[in-house]
Write an enzyme that holds these catalytic residues in place. Structure first.
Site, mmCIF file in Angstrom:
data_model
loop_
_atom_site.group_PDB
_atom_site.id
_atom_site.type_symbol
_atom_site.label_atom_id
_atom_site.label_comp_id
_atom_site.label_asym_id
_atom_site.label_seq_id
_atom_site.Cartn_x
_atom_site.Cartn_y
_atom_site.Cartn_z
ATOM 1 N N GLU A 7 57.441 49.986 35.212
ATOM 2 C CA GLU A 7 56.467 48.968 34.851
ATOM 3 C C GLU A 7 56.233 49.063 33.349
ATOM 4 O OE1 GLU A 7 51.908 47.478 35.937
ATOM 5 O OE2 GLU A 7 52.644 49.408 36.690
ATOM 6 N N GLU A 34 43.087 42.311 33.571
ATOM 7 C CA GLU A 34 42.652 43.308 34.545
ATOM 8 C C GLU A 34 41.183 43.633 34.281
ATOM 9 O OE1 GLU A 34 46.353 46.136 35.719
ATOM 10 O OE2 GLU A 34 45.525 46.478 33.719
#
EC number: 3.2.1.151
Length: 241
Positions: free
Chosen positions: A136, A222
């Site tokens: 990621e 986020e």
């Protein structure tokens, strides 16, 4: 995945605000080039809260969208969601990617009180085009209220300048996935870059195999905690060449 199609077609210019915001945990809206997810994947970590997302406009390969939320109580150090615009593209090995041009311009607002969130790109790679996530790569444009990335040590492993922007690079595991996070040293609200340069840096300096396939490219926010917070993305575009 539970969701709906928000009536978005491949027109030169199309406003879809009339389709309304969507607030379900896994709701999404799709256009030719992007899928905009609400993605409240960790909402149960909050004592209370909700989040809604909507698409504002599509013009060619550029999309405008927004997300609004309140998340309070519970685990204040945990991300609650990742509302994002995900690029629809053909999977490619990193070594065969020539460029990943992208632009993102946004603004963020919130009520007074504790507010912790990041604004980030999120890329995933795998050893096969249809495989599960192995690496990621996050590119943080903003870290509000002390938000921090996944890290094995809590310390940056490098400072990297890519284009005109400086980033602290962090590395750590998320289960079986190796996570690299480039965190901008100052907030970037108008971003223009070639993301291939981030991948190239990692393949040359941090052991990311160039044989990996890029399988996901998203950009969004986020939130950890915040009241009456809203991110408005006035323009976002990306392509994998």
């Amino acid at each position: 995945m539970k969701g709906f199609f928000a009536g978005v077609v491949a027109a030169a210019t199309l406003a879809v605000a009339s389709a309304g915001d969507y607030c379900g945990q896994w709701d999404w809206a799709k256009s030719t080039n992007y899928i905009v997810y609400n993605n409240l994947w960790n909402k149960n970590a909050a004592a209370s809260g909700s989040q809604c997302t909507g698409v504002d406009k599509i013009s060619g390969s550029t999309i405008a969208w927004h997300t609004s939320y309140t998340w309070t109580g519970g685990a204040a150090t945990e991300v609650k969601s990742y509302s994002n615009a995900a690029l629809v593209f053909s999977k490619k090995q990193i070594k065969n990617i020539k460029s990943i041009p992208t632009k993102m311009k946004y603004s963020y607002s919130h009520s007074s009180g504790t507010f912790v969130a990041d604004v980030s790109y999120d890329l995933f790679t795998s050893s096969t085009a249809s495989g599960s996530n192995e690496y990621e790569i996050m590119i943080w444009l903003a870290a509000y209220g002390g938000a921090g990335p996944i890290s094995s040590t809590g310390k940056a492993i490098a400072t990297v300048t890519i284009g005109s922007n400086s980033f602290k690079l962090y590395k750590g595991p998320n289960g079986s996935t190796t996570v690299f996070s480039f965190v901008a040293t100052k907030t970037i609200t108008n971003f223009s870059a070639d993301l291939q340069k981030f991948l190239s840096y990692l393949t040359k300096n941090q052991g990311l195999p160039s044989s990996q396939y890029l399988i996901t490219l998203e950009a969004g926010t986020e939130p950890f905690v915040g009241t009456n917070a809203k991110m408005t993305v006035s323009s976002f575009s990306a392509a994998v060449n």
